[in-house]
Design a protein around this motif. Structure first.
Motif: not given
Length: 175
Positions: A142-146, A149-150, A166-168, A172-175
């Motif tokens: 998980x993103x450290x600030x949000x 976002x994974x 390498x790419x990142x 986004x989480x969809x609840x």
């Protein structure tokens, strides 16, 4: 992603250039999904529809709305099977690492091998080597600030490349 310029060896750069030229003329290029070909790994990690994680003590499943079969990530400490039967999604072995203050792990580290081909990286048509010896290394966290976002840091080791790439990817989480 053409903006990132894949580090392709000349033979595979020529294949990409030819596919792009064909597509510019209205052709199909080398994109198998145009003719309902299989997405496979690592292309499946583009995640253009829903992806769901199901975490269990010895295995984690990634389920996609657009890919069948589901992806299995074995986290039981097993060794690579021999022989390694080729599949579109490959064979994934992973482990959890890092620890938060509450004792929970925060990063899923995965290595995937054993692919069936031909495969391309993404919709641009970046080809992966015909030897199908690709190794995909991933780090999900998980993103450290949000925490909505994974992030997935994906490193590709492939004979079509001059070096590991390498790419990142961000989801986004969809609840």
């Amino acid at each position: 992603n053409l903006g990132q310029k894949a580090p392709l060896i000349p033979e595979y750069q020529a294949k990409l250039d030819a596919a792009m030229a064909d597509r510019a003329k209205g052709g199909r290029g080398n994109t198998p999904t145009i003719s309902c070909g299989h997405t496979g790994m690592p292309r499946a990690m583009l995640v253009y529809e829903a992806m769901e994680f199901s975490v269990h003590p010895n295995i984690t499943y990634l389920m996609f709305d657009f890919v069948d079969p589901l992806r299995r990530i074995y986290t039981d400490g097993r060794a690579w099977p021999s022989p390694l039967p080729p599949t579109w999604m490959g064979y994934s072995i992973g482990h959890w690492e890092g620890s938060r203050a509450n004792g929970q792990y925060d990063t899923l580290v995965i290595e995937t091998r054993g692919f069936k081909g031909p495969r391309i990286l993404d919709g641009s048509g970046i080809p992966l080597h015909a030897d199908n010896q690709t190794v995909v290394k991933e780090r999900f966290a998980l993103d450290e600030k949000n925490s909505e976002v994974l992030r997935n840091e994906i490193t590709l080791i492939d004979s079509a490349f001059t070096q590991p790439w390498t790419v990142t990817r961000s989801y986004k989480r969809n609840r």
